[in-house]
Each structure stands twice: as C-alpha cells, then as structure tokens.
Design a protein around this motif. Structure first.
Motif, PDB file in Angstrom:
ATOM      1  N   PHE A  75      -4.050  43.406 -13.861  1.00 18.54           N
ATOM      2  CA  PHE A  75      -4.814  43.806 -15.033  1.00 18.54           C
ATOM      3  C   PHE A  75      -5.950  42.797 -15.191  1.00 18.54           C
ATOM      4  CE2 PHE A  75      -0.919  46.104 -15.999  1.00 18.54           C
ATOM      5  CZ  PHE A  75      -1.437  47.316 -16.430  1.00 18.54           C
ATOM      6  N   LEU A  76      -7.188  43.274 -15.085  1.00 20.31           N
ATOM      7  CA  LEU A  76      -8.358  42.406 -15.146  1.00 20.31           C
ATOM      8  C   LEU A  76      -9.187  42.711 -16.381  1.00 20.31           C
ATOM      9  CD1 LEU A  76      -9.522  42.592 -11.422  1.00 20.31           C
ATOM     10  CD2 LEU A  76      -7.984  40.936 -12.487  1.00 20.31           C
ATOM     11  N   ILE A  77      -9.869  41.686 -16.874  1.00 15.52           N
ATOM     12  CA  ILE A  77     -10.764  41.835 -18.020  1.00 15.52           C
ATOM     13  C   ILE A  77     -12.174  42.079 -17.487  1.00 15.52           C
ATOM     14  CG2 ILE A  77     -11.775  40.680 -20.014  1.00 15.52           C
ATOM     15  CD1 ILE A  77      -9.148  39.106 -20.233  1.00 15.52           C
ATOM     16  N   ASN A  78     -12.827  43.082 -18.019  1.00 14.16           N
ATOM     17  CA  ASN A  78     -14.182  43.438 -17.618  1.00 14.16           C
ATOM     18  C   ASN A  78     -15.075  43.451 -18.843  1.00 14.16           C
ATOM     19  OD1 ASN A  78     -13.491  44.625 -14.783  1.00 14.16           O
ATOM     20  ND2 ASN A  78     -12.034  45.507 -16.213  1.00 14.16           N
ATOM     21  N   GLU A  79     -16.297  42.985 -18.680  1.00 10.07           N
ATOM     22  CA  GLU A  79     -17.270  43.146 -19.758  1.00 10.07           C
ATOM     23  C   GLU A  79     -17.909  44.503 -19.542  1.00 10.07           C
ATOM     24  OE1 GLU A  79     -20.766  40.737 -22.062  1.00 10.07           O
ATOM     25  OE2 GLU A  79     -19.827  39.851 -20.316  1.00 10.07           O
ATOM     26  N   GLY A  80     -17.613  45.439 -20.414  1.00 11.14           N
ATOM     27  CA  GLY A  80     -18.049  46.815 -20.244  1.00 11.14           C
ATOM     28  C   GLY A  80     -16.991  47.622 -19.510  1.00 11.14           C
ATOM     29  N   GLU A  81     -17.434  48.693 -18.879  1.00 12.57           N
ATOM     30  CA  GLU A  81     -16.515  49.573 -18.145  1.00 12.57           C
ATOM     31  C   GLU A  81     -16.026  48.914 -16.860  1.00 12.57           C
ATOM     32  OE1 GLU A  81     -15.330  52.622 -19.066  1.00 12.57           O
ATOM     33  OE2 GLU A  81     -16.337  52.257 -20.962  1.00 12.57           O
ATOM     34  N   ALA A  82     -14.847  49.296 -16.436  1.00 12.78           N
ATOM     35  CA  ALA A  82     -14.291  48.789 -15.183  1.00 12.78           C
ATOM     36  C   ALA A  82     -15.030  49.422 -14.007  1.00 12.78           C
ATOM     37  CB  ALA A  82     -12.802  49.109 -15.104  1.00 12.78           C
ATOM     38  N   GLU A  83     -15.475  48.590 -13.074  1.00 16.88           N
ATOM     39  CA  GLU A  83     -16.196  49.044 -11.887  1.00 16.88           C
ATOM     40  C   GLU A  83     -15.542  48.443 -10.644  1.00 16.88           C
ATOM     41  OE1 GLU A  83     -18.891  51.047 -11.826  1.00 16.88           O
ATOM     42  OE2 GLU A  83     -19.021  51.225 -14.012  1.00 16.88           O
ATOM     43  N   PRO A  84     -15.577  49.160  -9.534  1.00 12.30           N
ATOM     44  CA  PRO A  84     -15.078  48.564  -8.287  1.00 12.30           C
ATOM     45  C   PRO A  84     -15.880  47.297  -7.955  1.00 12.30           C
ATOM     46  CG  PRO A  84     -15.507  50.906  -7.988  1.00 12.30           C
ATOM     47  CD  PRO A  84     -16.062  50.525  -9.330  1.00 12.30           C
ATOM     48  N   PHE A  85     -15.234  46.349  -7.304  1.00 13.08           N
ATOM     49  CA  PHE A  85     -15.955  45.141  -6.892  1.00 13.08           C
ATOM     50  C   PHE A  85     -15.621  44.827  -5.440  1.00 13.08           C
ATOM     51  CE2 PHE A  85     -11.943  43.507  -8.562  1.00 13.08           C
ATOM     52  CZ  PHE A  85     -11.583  42.542  -7.621  1.00 13.08           C
ATOM     53  N   PRO A  86     -16.514  44.161  -4.742  1.00 12.41           N
ATOM     54  CA  PRO A  86     -17.864  43.798  -5.154  1.00 12.41           C
ATOM     55  C   PRO A  86     -18.770  45.016  -5.179  1.00 12.41           C
ATOM     56  CG  PRO A  86     -17.559  43.215  -2.852  1.00 12.41           C
ATOM     57  CD  PRO A  86     -16.244  43.755  -3.353  1.00 12.41           C
ATOM     58  N   ALA A  87     -19.857  44.935  -5.942  1.00 10.12           N
ATOM     59  CA  ALA A  87     -20.801  46.056  -6.025  1.00 10.12           C
ATOM     60  C   ALA A  87     -21.516  46.260  -4.687  1.00 10.12           C
ATOM     61  CB  ALA A  87     -21.818  45.799  -7.131  1.00 10.12           C
ATOM     62  N   VAL A  88     -21.754  45.158  -3.973  1.00  7.63           N
ATOM     63  CA  VAL A  88     -22.388  45.204  -2.660  1.00  7.63           C
ATOM     64  C   VAL A  88     -21.516  44.408  -1.697  1.00  7.63           C
ATOM     65  CG1 VAL A  88     -24.441  44.529  -1.347  1.00  7.63           C
ATOM     66  CG2 VAL A  88     -24.680  45.339  -3.706  1.00  7.63           C
ATOM     67  N   ARG A  89     -21.267  44.987  -0.526  1.00  4.51           N
ATOM     68  CA  ARG A  89     -20.442  44.307   0.478  1.00  4.51           C
ATOM     69  C   ARG A  89     -21.107  42.984   0.863  1.00  4.51           C
ATOM     70  NH1 ARG A  89     -19.855  43.490   5.850  1.00  4.51           N
ATOM     71  NH2 ARG A  89     -17.785  43.763   6.756  1.00  4.51           N
ATOM     72  N   PRO A  90     -20.360  41.850   0.799  1.00  4.52           N
ATOM     73  CA  PRO A  90     -20.955  40.571   1.143  1.00  4.52           C
ATOM     74  C   PRO A  90     -21.289  40.494   2.636  1.00  4.52           C
ATOM     75  CG  PRO A  90     -18.637  40.298   0.561  1.00  4.52           C
ATOM     76  CD  PRO A  90     -18.973  41.732   0.364  1.00  4.52           C
ATOM     77  N   ARG A  91     -22.261  39.655   2.931  1.00  4.46           N
ATOM     78  CA  ARG A  91     -22.664  39.434   4.323  1.00  4.46           C
ATOM     79  C   ARG A  91     -22.530  37.963   4.652  1.00  4.46           C
ATOM     80  NH1 ARG A  91     -27.838  42.441   6.248  1.00  4.46           N
ATOM     81  NH2 ARG A  91     -27.747  40.531   7.421  1.00  4.46           N
ATOM     82  N   TYR A  92     -22.205  37.665   5.868  1.00  2.23           N
ATOM     83  CA  TYR A  92     -22.117  36.284   6.319  1.00  2.23           C
ATOM     84  C   TYR A  92     -23.534  35.768   6.582  1.00  2.23           C
ATOM     85  CZ  TYR A  92     -20.830  32.181   8.987  1.00  2.23           C
ATOM     86  OH  TYR A  92     -20.676  30.900   9.420  1.00  2.23           O
ATOM     87  N   GLU A  93     -23.843  34.597   6.048  1.00  3.97           N
ATOM     88  CA  GLU A  93     -25.179  34.026   6.270  1.00  3.97           C
ATOM     89  C   GLU A  93     -25.097  32.594   6.662  1.00  3.97           C
ATOM     90  OE1 GLU A  93     -28.295  35.332   3.957  1.00  3.97           O
ATOM     91  OE2 GLU A  93     -27.289  37.139   3.335  1.00  3.97           O
TER      92      GLU A  93
END
Length: 93
Positions: A75-93
C-alpha cells in the motif's frame, strides 16, 4: 489530495551494462481498502493501520529480490491519483 492505493511492485531488468542492472516498478490495483485523504498525515496513519493486510497478501510469495518473484503487494501513498511507476523506463548512462 493524497491516496493510499494497493500496488503490485516488482523489479524489471534494465540492461546488461555494468554486469546487469534492475529498477523498481509498480502498477496500481483495485482494492476495497484504497482510499483518498485531504492530508498526508491522514494518509500515513491509514497506510500504517492497514500494513498487515499487505503482509498477509505477500505471505508465501518470493521476495522482491528473488528471480522467482512476480511481484509483491504494497500500500503506497500517492500525491493525487495512483499511477504506474516509473512513468518513463530508466536508461543506463
């Protein structure tokens, strides 16, 4: 507005760079205990009061650190509506 929402959290393979790396991801699920609050303090108190429910749902499931894991419940706390995370797939840099 703050919401307490059930998420299925897991680790996803990011790539083979530096011997392989993983990142955390999560997807909101419908659940009768999901609620919305006007303050973060209320959301924290509620999340803490239902923490045992997620523990019961995870009973017998492999740990998120295991390659056998297909997700664990949180159970996670979200500011606003619950959205899948991450919004953008991370990339290795």
């Amino acid at each position: 507005m703050f919401s307490v929402h059930l998420f299925v959290t897991d680790r996803a393979y990011g790539g083979r760079e530096e011997g392989g790396w993983w990142y955390d991801c999560g997807y909101p699920e419908d659940h009768p205990l999901n609620k919305v609050f006007s303050t973060k303090a209320e959301a924290i108190a509620y999340r803490d009061s239902i923490a045992g429910e997620a523990d019961r749902m995870n009973d017998g499931l492999p740990s998120i650190d295991s390659v056998l894991c297909e997700g664990v419940f949180s159970f996670l706390i979200n500011e606003g509506e619950a959205e899948p995370f991450p919004a953008v797939r991370p990339r290795y840099e």
